[in-house]
Write a protein that holds these residues in place. Sequence first.
Motif, PDB file in Angstrom:
ATOM      1  N   THR A  19       0.835  -1.207   0.000  1.00  0.00           N
ATOM      2  CA  THR A  19       0.000   0.000   0.000  1.00  0.00           C
ATOM      3  C   THR A  19       0.868   1.254   0.000  1.00  0.00           C
ATOM      4  N   VAL A  20       1.893   1.258   0.828  1.00  0.00           N
ATOM      5  CA  VAL A  20       2.796   2.416   0.892  1.00  0.00           C
ATOM      6  C   VAL A  20       3.520   2.597  -0.441  1.00  0.00           C
ATOM      7  N   VAL A  21       4.077   1.531  -0.974  1.00  0.00           N
ATOM      8  CA  VAL A  21       4.824   1.617  -2.237  1.00  0.00           C
ATOM      9  C   VAL A  21       3.924   2.124  -3.356  1.00  0.00           C
ATOM     10  N   LEU A  22       2.724   1.592  -3.433  1.00  0.00           N
ATOM     11  CA  LEU A  22       1.807   2.025  -4.498  1.00  0.00           C
ATOM     12  C   LEU A  22       1.407   3.495  -4.357  1.00  0.00           C
ATOM     13  N   GLN A  23       1.330   3.997  -3.136  1.00  0.00           N
ATOM     14  CA  GLN A  23       1.024   5.413  -2.936  1.00  0.00           C
ATOM     15  C   GLN A  23       2.112   6.305  -3.539  1.00  0.00           C
ATOM     16  N   TYR A  24       3.331   5.811  -3.559  1.00  0.00           N
ATOM     17  CA  TYR A  24       4.438   6.580  -4.134  1.00  0.00           C
ATOM     18  C   TYR A  24       4.557   6.396  -5.639  1.00  0.00           C
ATOM     19  N   ILE A  25       4.365   5.166  -6.136  1.00  0.00           N
ATOM     20  CA  ILE A  25       4.661   4.956  -7.559  1.00  0.00           C
ATOM     21  C   ILE A  25       3.452   5.122  -8.476  1.00  0.00           C
ATOM     22  N   ASN A  26       2.236   4.979  -7.976  1.00  0.00           N
ATOM     23  CA  ASN A  26       1.076   5.154  -8.855  1.00  0.00           C
ATOM     24  C   ASN A  26       0.980   6.545  -9.462  1.00  0.00           C
ATOM     25  N   PRO A  27       1.280   7.629  -8.717  1.00  0.00           N
ATOM     26  CA  PRO A  27       1.199   8.954  -9.344  1.00  0.00           C
ATOM     27  C   PRO A  27       2.231   9.178 -10.452  1.00  0.00           C
ATOM     28  N   ILE A  28       3.286   8.403 -10.478  1.00  0.00           N
ATOM     29  CA  ILE A  28       4.341   8.587 -11.479  1.00  0.00           C
ATOM     30  C   ILE A  28       3.887   8.070 -12.836  1.00  0.00           C
ATOM     31  N   GLY A  29       3.202   6.941 -12.837  1.00  0.00           N
ATOM     32  CA  GLY A  29       2.797   6.327 -14.090  1.00  0.00           C
ATOM     33  C   GLY A  29       2.419   4.873 -13.879  1.00  0.00           C
ATOM     34  N   PRO A  30       2.336   4.121 -14.960  1.00  0.00           N
ATOM     35  CA  PRO A  30       1.880   2.727 -14.874  1.00  0.00           C
ATOM     36  C   PRO A  30       2.993   1.765 -14.437  1.00  0.00           C
ATOM     37  N   TYR A  31       3.437   1.911 -13.207  1.00  0.00           N
ATOM     38  CA  TYR A  31       4.547   1.094 -12.718  1.00  0.00           C
ATOM     39  C   TYR A  31       4.154   0.197 -11.556  1.00  0.00           C
ATOM     40  N   ASP A  36       5.739  -5.224  -6.208  1.00  0.00           N
ATOM     41  CA  ASP A  36       6.115  -6.466  -5.521  1.00  0.00           C
ATOM     42  C   ASP A  36       7.625  -6.597  -5.393  1.00  0.00           C
ATOM     43  N   GLY A  37       8.349  -6.279  -6.448  1.00  0.00           N
ATOM     44  CA  GLY A  37       9.813  -6.348  -6.405  1.00  0.00           C
ATOM     45  C   GLY A  37      10.399  -5.371  -5.402  1.00  0.00           C
ATOM     46  N   ILE A  38       9.791  -4.189  -5.296  1.00  0.00           N
ATOM     47  CA  ILE A  38      10.273  -3.180  -4.341  1.00  0.00           C
ATOM     48  C   ILE A  38      10.054  -3.672  -2.911  1.00  0.00           C
ATOM     49  N   VAL A  39       8.874  -4.233  -2.651  1.00  0.00           N
ATOM     50  CA  VAL A  39       8.585  -4.757  -1.309  1.00  0.00           C
ATOM     51  C   VAL A  39       9.508  -5.934  -0.999  1.00  0.00           C
ATOM     52  N   CYS A  69      10.746   5.067   2.042  1.00  0.00           N
ATOM     53  CA  CYS A  69       9.994   6.225   1.550  1.00  0.00           C
ATOM     54  C   CYS A  69      10.909   7.267   0.919  1.00  0.00           C
ATOM     55  N   ARG A  70      12.112   7.440   1.474  1.00  0.00           N
ATOM     56  CA  ARG A  70      13.069   8.382   0.887  1.00  0.00           C
ATOM     57  C   ARG A  70      13.459   7.918  -0.522  1.00  0.00           C
ATOM     58  N   ALA A  71      13.680   6.619  -0.675  1.00  0.00           N
ATOM     59  CA  ALA A  71      14.028   6.080  -1.996  1.00  0.00           C
ATOM     60  C   ALA A  71      12.885   6.292  -2.987  1.00  0.00           C
ATOM     61  N   LEU A  72      11.664   6.078  -2.542  1.00  0.00           N
ATOM     62  CA  LEU A  72      10.511   6.230  -3.434  1.00  0.00           C
ATOM     63  C   LEU A  72      10.212   7.695  -3.733  1.00  0.00           C
ATOM     64  N   GLU A  73      10.445   8.563  -2.761  1.00  0.00           N
ATOM     65  CA  GLU A  73      10.275   9.997  -3.002  1.00  0.00           C
ATOM     66  C   GLU A  73      11.292  10.483  -4.035  1.00  0.00           C
ATOM     67  N   TYR A  74      12.529  10.018  -3.908  1.00  0.00           N
ATOM     68  CA  TYR A  74      13.566  10.342  -4.885  1.00  0.00           C
ATOM     69  C   TYR A  74      13.116   9.861  -6.265  1.00  0.00           C
ATOM     70  N   THR A  75      12.568   8.662  -6.317  1.00  0.00           N
ATOM     71  CA  THR A  75      12.094   8.099  -7.587  1.00  0.00           C
ATOM     72  C   THR A  75      11.049   9.014  -8.211  1.00  0.00           C
ATOM     73  N   GLN A  76      10.126   9.514  -7.398  1.00  0.00           N
ATOM     74  CA  GLN A  76       9.108  10.444  -7.901  1.00  0.00           C
ATOM     75  C   GLN A  76       9.749  11.704  -8.481  1.00  0.00           C
ATOM     76  N   LEU A  77      10.725  12.249  -7.766  1.00  0.00           N
ATOM     77  CA  LEU A  77      11.356  13.502  -8.190  1.00  0.00           C
ATOM     78  C   LEU A  77      12.150  13.352  -9.484  1.00  0.00           C
ATOM     79  N   ILE A  78      12.825  12.242  -9.642  1.00  0.00           N
ATOM     80  CA  ILE A  78      13.798  12.075 -10.721  1.00  0.00           C
ATOM     81  C   ILE A  78      13.211  11.424 -11.969  1.00  0.00           C
ATOM     82  N   THR A  79      12.107  10.701 -11.836  1.00  0.00           N
ATOM     83  CA  THR A  79      11.517   9.995 -12.986  1.00  0.00           C
ATOM     84  C   THR A  79      11.269  10.895 -14.197  1.00  0.00           C
TER      85      THR A  79
END
Length: 182
Positions: A19-31, A36-39, A69-79
Amino acid sequence: NRFTEFYVDELEYRQDLLTVVLQYINPIGPYSSKADGIVDFYLAAKKEAQVNLADGANHKAHYSLRTLCRALEYTQLITPTYGFQRALFDGISMSFLTQLNGPSSVIMESLINKFILGGKSIQIQLPPRPGSNFGQFENFWLEVGTEEPKEQPHYILTPSIRKHLNNLARITVAKKYPVLIQ
């Protein structure tokens, strides 16, 4: 005291972490297929940290939900500039890898390769220059000031120094995270 403190246990259940991972990556796009791999990576990294991983001072490495969360936030910023796979790789590397000692880095690189890259090597390509005020260092575009960069011929760029500079470039490209230089 005007503050109330709540203690919340660390998330350990797979579904909660998804749930946490999807909250970060869903706004970026279809990822969402990458969640599952991230978890799996996060759970494996936490398990290895309990047994095998040490930081540069040879203290036991510690990872928490904040690290993820820091890693996923970075992912959002840099994607938007570097693409999702590269941003995820760099975010995970920044948060989970850079503080480890040599032997622990090898273990963590193996986990990143297995869970984040799916056993494949990442093809790091430099995206188009984001603007005229950016200079290239390795595979990163770094914002530069008004002064022209000057070559330092007396500076010896060894492989370990290059690795550390790449880690600094990875962090500074987000323009958000503090850097502790020891």
